[in-house]
Design an enzyme around this catalytic site. Sequence first.
Site, short mmCIF file in Angstrom:
data_model
loop_
_atom_site.label_atom_id
_atom_site.label_comp_id
_atom_site.label_asym_id
_atom_site.label_seq_id
_atom_site.Cartn_x
_atom_site.Cartn_y
_atom_site.Cartn_z
N ILE A 92 0.83 -1.14 -0.11
CA ILE A 92 0.03 0.02 0.15
C ILE A 92 0.75 1.14 0.10
O ILE A 92 1.67 1.51 1.01
CB ILE A 92 -0.74 -0.05 1.24
N HIS A 93 0.75 1.84 -1.11
CA HIS A 93 1.68 3.22 -1.30
C HIS A 93 0.76 4.16 -2.16
O HIS A 93 -0.26 4.11 -2.26
CB HIS A 93 2.80 2.89 -1.89
N GLY A 94 1.20 5.27 -2.62
CA GLY A 94 0.74 6.63 -2.97
C GLY A 94 -0.25 5.99 -4.15
O GLY A 94 -1.32 6.35 -4.51
N ALA B 93 -2.89 3.64 -3.07
CA ALA B 93 -3.92 4.57 -2.27
C ALA B 93 -4.77 5.65 -2.99
O ALA B 93 -5.98 5.65 -2.74
CB ALA B 93 -3.32 4.87 -0.79
#
Length: 159
Positions: free
Chosen positions: A13-15, A18
């Site tokens: 889960i990262h930019g 997300a």
Amino acid sequence: MDIRLARIDDRLIHGQVATTWAKQTGINRIIVISDEVAKDSLRKFLLQEAAPPGIQSNIVTVARMLEIFDNALLASQKVMLLFTNPQDVEVLVRKGLQLDSLNIGGMRFVGGKRMVTNFVSVDEADIASFRYLDSQGIELDVRKVPTDRKVHLMDLFEK
């Protein structure tokens, strides 16, 4: 469970996940499937905090996912499945998880791997798992974000 996206991205889960992928797919839950991450309480906490507002996140082992993937409690969920490697995907598919496609968004370079794109590196175990998934009719597309042009992973192995 309505699987809107199954993705391999060792950053989890990262930019990009997300923001763009979550919005594009209309999910309400992210399930991270990784034995290593599920046993690391700090990483679990950080990943749960990284989920976008309004989207639940769970971090489970491969064995736990085998127990719950057809559970009625998840029937109404619009889900993104996140993996760190293709071997875990292969285990689940061999045990009955149905996938139409698998997005490969990032597999970092480490010793013993070769780069097939600037953000995807594989070794022989990865290739074997991808070949199995391909043989099951699962589309294997390489894209960082939804607006990128789809590149078929198996075509990259032929080069």
